[in-house]
Design a protein around this motif. Structure first.
Motif, PDB file in Angstrom:
ATOM      1  N   THR A  19       0.675  -1.176  -0.013  1.00  0.00           N
ATOM      2  CA  THR A  19      -0.021  -0.054  -0.169  1.00  0.00           C
ATOM      3  C   THR A  19       1.017   1.248  -0.119  1.00  0.00           C
ATOM      4  N   VAL A  20       0.482   1.951  -0.942  1.00  0.00           N
ATOM      5  CA  VAL A  20       1.198   3.380  -1.000  1.00  0.00           C
ATOM      6  C   VAL A  20       0.640   4.392  -0.045  1.00  0.00           C
ATOM      7  N   LYS A  21       1.452   4.746   1.039  1.00  0.00           N
ATOM      8  CA  LYS A  21       1.109   5.546   2.311  1.00  0.00           C
ATOM      9  C   LYS A  21       1.336   7.264   1.967  1.00  0.00           C
ATOM     10  N   ARG A  22       2.614   7.350   1.038  1.00  0.00           N
ATOM     11  CA  ARG A  22       2.819   8.807   0.795  1.00  0.00           C
ATOM     12  C   ARG A  22       3.707   8.685  -0.672  1.00  0.00           C
ATOM     13  N   ALA A  70      10.108  25.153  -5.264  1.00  0.00           N
ATOM     14  CA  ALA A  70      11.094  24.171  -4.938  1.00  0.00           C
ATOM     15  C   ALA A  70      10.869  23.129  -3.803  1.00  0.00           C
ATOM     16  N   GLY A  71      11.588  22.149  -3.879  1.00  0.00           N
ATOM     17  CA  GLY A  71      11.480  21.021  -2.721  1.00  0.00           C
ATOM     18  C   GLY A  71      10.398  20.100  -2.878  1.00  0.00           C
ATOM     19  N   LEU A  72      10.324  19.228  -1.901  1.00  0.00           N
ATOM     20  CA  LEU A  72       9.306  18.159  -2.108  1.00  0.00           C
ATOM     21  C   LEU A  72       7.719  18.767  -1.865  1.00  0.00           C
ATOM     22  N   GLN A  73       6.947  18.265  -2.775  1.00  0.00           N
ATOM     23  CA  GLN A  73       5.334  18.560  -2.494  1.00  0.00           C
ATOM     24  C   GLN A  73       4.783  17.238  -2.300  1.00  0.00           C
ATOM     25  N   GLU A  74       3.696  17.303  -1.363  1.00  0.00           N
ATOM     26  CA  GLU A  74       2.957  15.989  -1.186  1.00  0.00           C
ATOM     27  C   GLU A  74       2.173  15.685  -2.216  1.00  0.00           C
ATOM     28  N   MET A  75       1.878  14.513  -2.800  1.00  0.00           N
ATOM     29  CA  MET A  75       0.762  14.216  -3.638  1.00  0.00           C
ATOM     30  C   MET A  75      -0.482  14.053  -2.853  1.00  0.00           C
ATOM     31  N   ASP A  76      -1.720  14.277  -3.586  1.00  0.00           N
ATOM     32  CA  ASP A  76      -2.767  13.811  -2.667  1.00  0.00           C
ATOM     33  C   ASP A  76      -3.286  12.642  -3.391  1.00  0.00           C
ATOM     34  N   LEU A  77      -3.122  11.658  -2.533  1.00  0.00           N
ATOM     35  CA  LEU A  77      -3.433  10.207  -3.142  1.00  0.00           C
ATOM     36  C   LEU A  77      -4.696   9.854  -3.265  1.00  0.00           C
ATOM     37  N   GLY A  78      -5.475  10.628  -2.671  1.00  0.00           N
ATOM     38  CA  GLY A  78      -6.938  10.622  -2.670  1.00  0.00           C
ATOM     39  C   GLY A  78      -7.459  10.915  -3.945  1.00  0.00           C
ATOM     40  N   LEU A  79      -6.690  12.102  -4.445  1.00  0.00           N
ATOM     41  CA  LEU A  79      -7.336  12.672  -5.851  1.00  0.00           C
ATOM     42  C   LEU A  79      -6.618  12.084  -7.022  1.00  0.00           C
ATOM     43  N   LYS A  80      -5.233  11.660  -6.687  1.00  0.00           N
ATOM     44  CA  LYS A  80      -4.665  11.073  -7.742  1.00  0.00           C
ATOM     45  C   LYS A  80      -3.707   9.727  -6.948  1.00  0.00           C
ATOM     46  N   GLU A 108       3.616   0.699   2.736  1.00  0.00           N
ATOM     47  CA  GLU A 108       3.428  -0.126   3.925  1.00  0.00           C
ATOM     48  C   GLU A 108       3.158  -1.822   3.249  1.00  0.00           C
ATOM     49  N   HIS A 109       3.837  -2.812   4.126  1.00  0.00           N
ATOM     50  CA  HIS A 109       3.884  -4.068   3.648  1.00  0.00           C
ATOM     51  C   HIS A 109       3.712  -4.785   4.702  1.00  0.00           C
ATOM     52  N   LEU A 110       2.860  -5.594   5.148  1.00  0.00           N
ATOM     53  CA  LEU A 110       2.782  -6.285   6.277  1.00  0.00           C
ATOM     54  C   LEU A 110       2.983  -5.458   7.588  1.00  0.00           C
ATOM     55  N   GLY A 111       2.412  -4.452   7.468  1.00  0.00           N
ATOM     56  CA  GLY A 111       2.312  -3.605   8.862  1.00  0.00           C
ATOM     57  C   GLY A 111       3.609  -2.775   9.122  1.00  0.00           C
ATOM     58  N   MET A 120      -2.057   6.086  -6.532  1.00  0.00           N
ATOM     59  CA  MET A 120      -1.042   5.354  -7.547  1.00  0.00           C
ATOM     60  C   MET A 120      -1.668   4.041  -7.508  1.00  0.00           C
ATOM     61  N   PHE A 121      -1.654   3.278  -8.395  1.00  0.00           N
ATOM     62  CA  PHE A 121      -2.001   1.912  -8.492  1.00  0.00           C
ATOM     63  C   PHE A 121      -3.769   1.795  -8.534  1.00  0.00           C
ATOM     64  N   SER A 122      -4.089   0.884  -7.968  1.00  0.00           N
ATOM     65  CA  SER A 122      -5.695   0.793  -7.808  1.00  0.00           C
ATOM     66  C   SER A 122      -5.911   1.047  -6.227  1.00  0.00           C
ATOM     67  N   ASN A 123      -6.435   2.194  -5.958  1.00  0.00           N
ATOM     68  CA  ASN A 123      -6.758   2.588  -4.465  1.00  0.00           C
ATOM     69  C   ASN A 123      -5.350   2.662  -3.697  1.00  0.00           C
ATOM     70  N   ASN A 124      -4.339   2.998  -4.517  1.00  0.00           N
ATOM     71  CA  ASN A 124      -3.098   2.999  -3.975  1.00  0.00           C
ATOM     72  C   ASN A 124      -2.470   1.480  -3.400  1.00  0.00           C
ATOM     73  N   VAL A 125      -2.976   0.535  -3.874  1.00  0.00           N
ATOM     74  CA  VAL A 125      -2.551  -0.879  -3.377  1.00  0.00           C
ATOM     75  C   VAL A 125      -1.905  -1.382  -4.886  1.00  0.00           C
ATOM     76  N   LEU A 126      -0.884  -1.869  -4.722  1.00  0.00           N
ATOM     77  CA  LEU A 126      -0.126  -2.933  -5.781  1.00  0.00           C
ATOM     78  C   LEU A 126      -0.334  -4.330  -5.438  1.00  0.00           C
TER      79      LEU A 126
END
Length: 176
Positions: free
Chosen positions: A83-86, A112-122, A157-160, A124-130
């Protein structure tokens, strides 16, 4: 004396060309479990100055604005879902524009610098799970005014347990 300066100039040019080529070498990062076994792998390969996938929608016309294209592959090599958390990314130098990140706004400026992606709006994968033993691949691009990098971080996250992987996507003017 002039001949000596000429050779110095050639040496510097070859070093700069070598640095750009090395930065475009394939990148491979992996999350390892406690036993050192790979769980999740990211592979990035330089595609060149033209997109290979006709569905890739660069932010600017590559005929007018030099662009570097990359193929990024995400692999879940484990027998359990990941599961992609961030997900965060950003230009290392200067500000830029990220396309299609926020609902209702196809162009979103970012600093400049890191910007957090809104994983709810965009997501990754299917519902953020591969899923187990699954792979997803896509073509991505970078185009800026001068040499730059998009720094990328993904937290899974993988197995907690939580794992974080970091890599970069370079942009160089000129050459192939």
């Amino acid at each position: 004396m002039m001949f000596k300066h000429f050779w110095i100039l050639i040496s510097i040019t070859l070093c700069l060309m070598s640095t750009a080529a090395q930065a475009r070498d394939p990148i491979r990062v992996a999350a390892l479990d406690a036993a050192g076994k790979e769980i999740f792998v990211i592979e990035q390969v330089y595609n060149g100055k033209r997109q290979k996938n006709p569905n890739t929608k660069p932010s600017r016309d590559p005929e007018k604005f030099e662009t570097d294209f990359y193929q990024i592959t995400y692999r879940n090599v484990s027998s359990e879902p990941v599961t992609v958390k961030r997900m965060a990314l950003g230009l290392r130098h200067g500000a830029g524009t990220m396309f299609g990140v926020r609902k209702g706004n196809s162009e979103d400026s970012w600093g400049a610098g890191l910007q957090e992606m809104d994983l709810g709006l965009k997501p990754m994968f299917s519902n953020n799970v591969l899923g187990p033993k699954r792979t997803q691949s896509g073509e991505y691009f970078i185009s800026t005014a001068g040499p730059n990098f998009i720094d990328r971080i993904i937290q899974i996250e993988h197995l907690g347990k939580t794992y974080e992987l970091k890599w970069e996507m370079p942009f160089y003017k000129g050459g192939e």
